[in-house]
Design a protein around this motif. Structure first.
Motif, PDB file in Angstrom:
ATOM      1  N   SER A  16     -30.688 -62.173  38.972  1.00 53.99           N
ATOM      2  CA  SER A  16     -31.204 -63.021  40.058  1.00 53.99           C
ATOM      3  C   SER A  16     -31.630 -62.174  41.251  1.00 53.99           C
ATOM      4  O   SER A  16     -32.654 -62.443  41.882  1.00 53.99           O
ATOM      5  CB  SER A  16     -30.163 -64.057  40.491  1.00 53.99           C
ATOM      6  N   ASP A  33     -34.930 -71.648  33.074  1.00 53.57           N
ATOM      7  CA  ASP A  33     -35.519 -72.827  33.714  1.00 53.57           C
ATOM      8  C   ASP A  33     -36.037 -73.821  32.684  1.00 53.57           C
ATOM      9  O   ASP A  33     -35.995 -75.029  32.896  1.00 53.57           O
ATOM     10  CB  ASP A  33     -36.648 -72.433  34.664  1.00 53.57           C
ATOM     11  N   ARG A  36     -32.977 -75.649  31.700  1.00 52.60           N
ATOM     12  CA  ARG A  36     -32.553 -76.531  32.796  1.00 52.60           C
ATOM     13  C   ARG A  36     -33.470 -77.751  32.901  1.00 52.60           C
ATOM     14  O   ARG A  36     -33.015 -78.874  33.109  1.00 52.60           O
ATOM     15  CB  ARG A  36     -32.516 -75.759  34.120  1.00 52.60           C
ATOM     16  N   GLU A  37     -34.784 -77.543  32.762  1.00 58.31           N
ATOM     17  CA  GLU A  37     -35.739 -78.665  32.800  1.00 58.31           C
ATOM     18  C   GLU A  37     -35.465 -79.646  31.666  1.00 58.31           C
ATOM     19  O   GLU A  37     -35.492 -80.867  31.864  1.00 58.31           O
ATOM     20  CB  GLU A  37     -37.178 -78.147  32.706  1.00 58.31           C
ATOM     21  N   CYS A  71     -42.220 -70.812  27.356  1.00 59.85           N
ATOM     22  CA  CYS A  71     -42.522 -69.839  28.415  1.00 59.85           C
ATOM     23  C   CYS A  71     -43.957 -69.337  28.293  1.00 59.85           C
ATOM     24  O   CYS A  71     -44.645 -69.180  29.305  1.00 59.85           O
ATOM     25  CB  CYS A  71     -41.542 -68.673  28.360  1.00 59.85           C
TER      26      CYS A  71
END
Length: 183
Positions: A16, A33, A36-37, A71
């Motif tokens: 991060s 992400d 997470r989405e 991605c």
């Protein structure tokens, strides 16, 4: 887009922080992400265990490259010559990206005992909060194949000092990649 600078490391290694520096140079796509989405779309509470199970489920249901393919869809809209990619977990995912782009991988390396302390203290929503949970998450990441990606990285940054030292090391490595390897 032609080039990817991939970031890899175990949870809590400093990715991060590396991404903070990466954003100064270009766009960033985060594989986590995507998970997470998907968790939000399915109304699944976001925590380490749920995200890990969902990532495994997505790979089992749609194939080992399921998250990588999502991605790549995101990367197709990037107009720069390169982007940063966080979260490569397996040699298979590396192959998928390498079929479309020139990719160089930077591994962030930290001894496990230090990384575990950082994970417990940073208290992020999707982090594990006990050593047992951390060890379970580590096992899951290793089962995906992240160790092979780390071992085969083009560059390694040892994160043994301060956050500022990590940022400086990342900046130096990213500049070398962007201005030497990709120019």
């Amino acid at each position: 887009m032609k080039y990817i600078i991939g970031l890899v490391g175990m949870p809590g290694s400093g990715k991060s922080t590396a991404l903070e520096i990466a954003k100064q140079f270009g766009e960033v796509v985060v594989m986590g992400d995507v998970v997470r989405e998907e968790a939000k779309n399915r109304n699944i509470p976001i925590n380490s265990q749920n995200l890990g199970q969902l990532a495994k489920s997505l790979r089992n249901q749609y194939g080992p490259d399921a998250i990588a393919q999502k991605c790549i869809q995101k990367m197709q809209s990037i107009t720069n010559d390169f982007c940063f990619l966080d979260g490569i977990r397996s040699k298979h995912e590396m192959t998928v990206f390498a079929e479309k782009y020139l990719i160089k991988v930077v591994a962030i390396i930290v001894p496990d005992h230090i990384r575990h302390q950082w994970l417990i203290s940073r208290n992020r929503q999707d982090d594990s909060s006990s050593i047992d949970d951390i060890l379970e998450r580590d096992k899951r990441e290793l089962d995906f194949g992240v160790q092979t990606v780390i071992e085969n990285a083009d560059f390694q940054i040892e994160n043994l000092g301060t956050i500022e030292e990590l940022k400086l090391n990342c900046e130096k490595t990213f500049k070398e990649l962007i201005f030497n390897d990709f120019s």
